[in-house]
Design a protein around this motif. Structure first.
Motif, PDB file in Angstrom:
ATOM      1  N   LYS A  54       0.826  -1.202   0.000  1.00 18.84           N
ATOM      2  CA  LYS A  54       0.000   0.000   0.000  1.00 18.84           C
ATOM      3  C   LYS A  54       0.867   1.261   0.000  1.00 18.84           C
ATOM      4  N   GLY A  55       0.299   2.349  -0.490  1.00 22.84           N
ATOM      5  CA  GLY A  55       1.020   3.616  -0.446  1.00 22.84           C
ATOM      6  C   GLY A  55       0.916   4.265   0.932  1.00 22.84           C
ATOM      7  N   GLY A  56       1.807   5.178   1.186  1.00 25.82           N
ATOM      8  CA  GLY A  56       1.745   5.982   2.400  1.00 25.82           C
ATOM      9  C   GLY A  56       2.073   5.256   3.696  1.00 25.82           C
ATOM     10  N   VAL A  57       2.725   4.091   3.593  1.00 23.30           N
ATOM     11  CA  VAL A  57       3.038   3.339   4.818  1.00 23.30           C
ATOM     12  C   VAL A  57       4.382   3.767   5.433  1.00 23.30           C
ATOM     13  N   GLY A  58       5.098   4.625   4.708  1.00 28.37           N
ATOM     14  CA  GLY A  58       6.352   5.139   5.262  1.00 28.37           C
ATOM     15  C   GLY A  58       7.606   4.576   4.620  1.00 28.37           C
TER      16      GLY A  58
ATOM     17  N   THR B 114       9.408   5.866   2.197  1.00 27.88           N
ATOM     18  CA  THR B 114      10.434   6.900   2.033  1.00 27.88           C
ATOM     19  C   THR B 114      11.063   7.249   3.377  1.00 27.88           C
ATOM     20  N   VAL B 115      10.220   7.368   4.400  1.00 28.72           N
ATOM     21  CA  VAL B 115      10.743   7.663   5.745  1.00 28.72           C
ATOM     22  C   VAL B 115      11.722   6.555   6.170  1.00 28.72           C
ATOM     23  N   VAL B 116      11.357   5.308   5.931  1.00 27.78           N
ATOM     24  CA  VAL B 116      12.241   4.192   6.309  1.00 27.78           C
ATOM     25  C   VAL B 116      13.524   4.224   5.470  1.00 27.78           C
TER      26      VAL B 116
ATOM     27  N   GLU C 269       7.402  -3.181  10.684  1.00 24.65           N
ATOM     28  CA  GLU C 269       6.072  -2.594  10.857  1.00 24.65           C
ATOM     29  C   GLU C 269       6.260  -1.140  11.260  1.00 24.65           C
ATOM     30  N   ASN C 270       5.878  -0.238  10.345  1.00 24.49           N
ATOM     31  CA  ASN C 270       6.008   1.196  10.632  1.00 24.49           C
ATOM     32  C   ASN C 270       4.704   1.715  11.238  1.00 24.49           C
ATOM     33  N   MET C 271       4.809   2.803  11.967  1.00 29.00           N
ATOM     34  CA  MET C 271       3.662   3.448  12.636  1.00 29.00           C
ATOM     35  C   MET C 271       2.958   2.445  13.549  1.00 29.00           C
ATOM     36  N   SER C 272       3.758   1.653  14.248  1.00 33.18           N
ATOM     37  CA  SER C 272       3.252   0.579  15.108  1.00 33.18           C
ATOM     38  C   SER C 272       2.584   1.100  16.358  1.00 33.18           C
TER      39      SER C 272
ATOM     40  N   LYS D 156       9.307  -3.113  15.230  1.00 35.14           N
ATOM     41  CA  LYS D 156       8.210  -2.143  15.157  1.00 35.14           C
ATOM     42  C   LYS D 156       8.782  -0.731  15.243  1.00 35.14           C
ATOM     43  N   ILE D 157       8.380   0.100  14.295  1.00 42.28           N
ATOM     44  CA  ILE D 157       8.864   1.484  14.287  1.00 42.28           C
ATOM     45  C   ILE D 157       7.734   2.374  14.816  1.00 42.28           C
ATOM     46  N   PRO D 158       8.022   3.180  15.829  1.00 44.14           N
ATOM     47  CA  PRO D 158       6.939   3.989  16.407  1.00 44.14           C
ATOM     48  C   PRO D 158       6.518   5.177  15.543  1.00 44.14           C
ATOM     49  N   ILE D 159       5.333   5.683  15.850  1.00 38.90           N
ATOM     50  CA  ILE D 159       4.874   6.951  15.249  1.00 38.90           C
ATOM     51  C   ILE D 159       5.577   8.062  16.036  1.00 38.90           C
ATOM     52  N   GLU D 160       6.173   8.986  15.322  1.00 39.69           N
ATOM     53  CA  GLU D 160       6.800  10.125  15.997  1.00 39.69           C
ATOM     54  C   GLU D 160       6.043  11.381  15.588  1.00 39.69           C
ATOM     55  N   LEU D 161       5.586  12.145  16.593  1.00 40.48           N
ATOM     56  CA  LEU D 161       4.741  13.295  16.293  1.00 40.48           C
ATOM     57  C   LEU D 161       5.479  14.389  15.521  1.00 40.48           C
ATOM     58  N   GLU D 162       6.813  14.396  15.651  1.00 37.86           N
ATOM     59  CA  GLU D 162       7.561  15.460  14.944  1.00 37.86           C
ATOM     60  C   GLU D 162       8.088  15.013  13.571  1.00 37.86           C
ATOM     61  N   MET D 163       7.652  13.815  13.153  1.00 40.45           N
ATOM     62  CA  MET D 163       8.166  13.288  11.875  1.00 40.45           C
ATOM     63  C   MET D 163       7.837  14.210  10.697  1.00 40.45           C
ATOM     64  N   GLY D 164       6.574  14.666  10.630  1.00 42.95           N
ATOM     65  CA  GLY D 164       6.151  15.495   9.497  1.00 42.95           C
ATOM     66  C   GLY D 164       7.029  16.730   9.360  1.00 42.95           C
ATOM     67  N   GLU D 165       7.325  17.336  10.499  1.00 39.99           N
ATOM     68  CA  GLU D 165       8.170  18.541  10.507  1.00 39.99           C
ATOM     69  C   GLU D 165       9.563  18.225   9.950  1.00 39.99           C
ATOM     70  N   CYS D 166      10.115  17.091  10.409  1.00 40.03           N
ATOM     71  CA  CYS D 166      11.459  16.697   9.939  1.00 40.03           C
ATOM     72  C   CYS D 166      11.455  16.460   8.434  1.00 40.03           C
ATOM     73  N   VAL D 167      10.427  15.746   7.943  1.00 38.15           N
ATOM     74  CA  VAL D 167      10.350  15.463   6.500  1.00 38.15           C
ATOM     75  C   VAL D 167      10.263  16.792   5.736  1.00 38.15           C
ATOM     76  N   ASP D 168       9.409  17.694   6.218  1.00 43.02           N
ATOM     77  CA  ASP D 168       9.253  18.991   5.525  1.00 43.02           C
ATOM     78  C   ASP D 168      10.547  19.797   5.538  1.00 43.02           C
TER      79      ASP D 168
ATOM     80  N   ASP E 191      12.882   6.727  20.325  1.00 43.16           N
ATOM     81  CA  ASP E 191      12.500   5.316  20.115  1.00 43.16           C
ATOM     82  C   ASP E 191      12.603   4.968  18.631  1.00 43.16           C
ATOM     83  N   PHE E 192      12.279   5.933  17.768  1.00 38.50           N
ATOM     84  CA  PHE E 192      12.366   5.714  16.318  1.00 38.50           C
ATOM     85  C   PHE E 192      13.816   5.368  15.938  1.00 38.50           C
ATOM     86  N   SER E 193      14.767   6.161  16.452  1.00 41.03           N
ATOM     87  CA  SER E 193      16.174   5.940  16.089  1.00 41.03           C
ATOM     88  C   SER E 193      16.671   4.596  16.617  1.00 41.03           C
TER      89      SER E 193
HETATM   90  N1  LIG Z   1       7.074   6.514  11.905  1.00 41.16           N
HETATM   91  C1  LIG Z   1       6.374   7.575  11.511  1.00 41.16           C
HETATM   92  N2  LIG Z   1       5.903   8.477  12.425  1.00 41.16           N
HETATM   93  C2  LIG Z   1       5.178   9.551  12.023  1.00 41.16           C
HETATM   94  N3  LIG Z   1       4.882   9.820  10.742  1.00 41.16           N
HETATM   95  C3  LIG Z   1       5.316   8.963   9.794  1.00 41.16           C
HETATM   96  C4  LIG Z   1       6.088   7.804  10.132  1.00 41.16           C
HETATM   97  N4  LIG Z   1       6.377   7.147   8.978  1.00 41.16           N
HETATM   98  C5  LIG Z   1       5.827   7.867   7.983  1.00 41.16           C
HETATM   99  N5  LIG Z   1       5.189   8.947   8.458  1.00 41.16           N
HETATM  100  C6  LIG Z   1       4.436   9.963   7.682  1.00 41.16           C
HETATM  101  O1  LIG Z   1       3.536   9.258   6.829  1.00 41.16           O
HETATM  102  C7  LIG Z   1       3.460   9.884   5.558  1.00 41.16           C
HETATM  103  C8  LIG Z   1       3.812   8.878   4.477  1.00 41.16           C
HETATM  104  O2  LIG Z   1       5.182   8.523   4.608  1.00 41.16           O
HETATM  105  P1  LIG Z   1       6.079   8.195   3.338  1.00 41.16           P
HETATM  106  O3  LIG Z   1       5.997   9.291   2.336  1.00 41.16           O
HETATM  107  O4  LIG Z   1       7.405   7.792   3.819  1.00 41.16           O
HETATM  108  O5  LIG Z   1       5.277   6.937   2.775  1.00 41.16           O
HETATM  109  P2  LIG Z   1       5.502   6.131   1.434  1.00 41.16           P
HETATM  110  O6  LIG Z   1       5.132   4.735   1.705  1.00 41.16           O
HETATM  111  O7  LIG Z   1       6.854   6.382   0.888  1.00 41.16           O
HETATM  112  O8  LIG Z   1       4.450   6.831   0.506  1.00 41.16           O
HETATM  113  P3  LIG Z   1       4.219   6.639  -1.078  1.00 41.16           P
HETATM  114  O9  LIG Z   1       3.161   5.619  -1.185  1.00 41.16           O
HETATM  115  O10 LIG Z   1       3.760   7.996  -1.515  1.00 41.16           O
HETATM  116  O11 LIG Z   1       5.499   6.214  -1.695  1.00 41.16           O
HETATM  117  C9  LIG Z   1       4.392  11.086   5.607  1.00 41.16           C
HETATM  118  O12 LIG Z   1       3.648  12.215   5.889  1.00 41.16           O
HETATM  119  C10 LIG Z   1       5.348  10.771   6.750  1.00 41.16           C
HETATM  120  O13 LIG Z   1       5.810  11.937   7.386  1.00 41.16           O
END
Ligand SMILES: Nc1ncnc2c1ncn2[C@@H]1O[C@H](COP(=O)(O)OP(=O)(O)OP(=O)(O)O)[C@@H](O)[C@H]1O
Length: 295
Positions: A45-49, A51-53, A215-218, A251-263, A276-278
């Protein structure tokens, strides 16, 4: 003295034979010849993280002293350059391959933490320009782009794949020479794990090794009471890994400041090394090294 000269000649001959063999295997093998490990990051699925990983795994490896490159194989939604704060275009250089023949090649962008990045987002003047390629064009574009990059020497190439099992994913699975394998990213949601099963089956069909599943956003640590919460459910990733017989890497945790870091284009592992993420990313690095026999 004679023995030294003979050894030198033998080594020169060996490297010439190796070069010729690589040339015969094709331009992708030639371009990637000095990269030790090639790993793709896959999800259903898309948007599971993914790129973040990818970006944080690359940065965690870099912190351990490895040379790392990322290839952003998502032609329609390239996100790696932005996640690493890269907005420029890759340089195009003209190289003298052999007399009378000039070859145009790309130099990867270099992030501030030293990761080489190649993405279609960094080929055009405007990052808003949509990519309209379809089917065979996409496959050719990926192969040509990989083959036309001066990757140089590196320990790792991480490939950030688009979601699903489309043309880009199949091209990477079929044509990257000596791909070590895939890391599968899912979230705890039933829908994500269900769709992920298809991507895993595609990799199996193409005989690409599945190194590990994360498992991201666990889970999420409550900012006020530090209680662990599981907003998307619990245990689905581990269950999927067991069912599909893939090692579960954590399991990778949800981090509330992740969006800010990505931006801001800053990898979370650099911004919050004690989080915990690191720690989860460090564990994934150890598991990866173990699976590659590098420990
Ligand atoms: N562990 C996390 N904690 C908080 N936010 C997260 C985490 N992992 C991903 N996100 C957020 O989830 C969103 C999707 O992440 P990302 O773009 O990495 O997904 P993707 O699987 O690469 O998406 P795509 O399907 O577009 O390729 C982003 O806004 C990102 O900041």
């Amino acid at each position: 003295m004679n023995a030294d000269i003979e050894r030198e000649q033998f080594e020169a001959m060996k490297s010439k034979v190796r070069e010729e063999a690589l040339k015969a295997k094709g331009p992708m093998a030639m371009a990637l010849k000095d990269i030790r490990h090639k790993i793709a990051i896959l999800s259903g699925k898309g948007g599971v993280g993914k790129t973040v990983v990818t970006v944080n795994l690359a940065s965690a490896l870099k912190k351990k002293g490895y040379e790392v490159c990322i290839f952003d194989a998502d032609l329609h939604g390239p996100a790696v350059p932005k996640a690493l704060g890269l907005y420029g275009r890759m340089d195009v250089v003209s190289e003298h391959d052999h007399p009378g023949h000039h070859d145009l090649r790309f130099n990867p962008l270099l992030s501030s933490n030293g990761i080489k990045v190649v993405s279609v987002a960094s080929m055009w003047a405007s990052q808003d320009q949509p990519i309209m390629w379809k089917g065979a064009h996409k496959m050719r574009a990926i192969r040509q782009l990989i083959a036309s990059v001066n990757w140089g020497r590196a320990d790792f190439l991480l490939v950030d794949l688009p979601p699903g099992t489309g043309d880009e994913v199949q091209t990477v699975m079929r044509s990257i020479p000596k791909l070590d394998g895939m890391i599968v990213v899912t979230t705890p949601q039933g829908l994500s794990t269900m769709v992920c099963t298809r991507a895993i089956s595609a990799a199996r069909e193409l005989e690409v090794p599945l190194l590990g599943l994360v498992e991201n956003m666990s889970w999420l640590k409550c900012p006020s009471c530090a209680t662990e919460m599981y907003p998307f459910g619990k245990g689905q990733g581990e269950k999927l890994a067991r069912l599909m017989e893939i090692p579960f890497w954590g399991k990778i945790p949800i981090e509330l400041e992740m969006g800010e870091c990505v931006d801001e284009g800053v990898p979370f592992v650099d911004e919050k090394p004690d989080s915990d993420f690191s720690k989860a990313m460090d564990k994934i690095v150890s598991k990866l090294m173990e699976s590659l026999g590098e420990n």
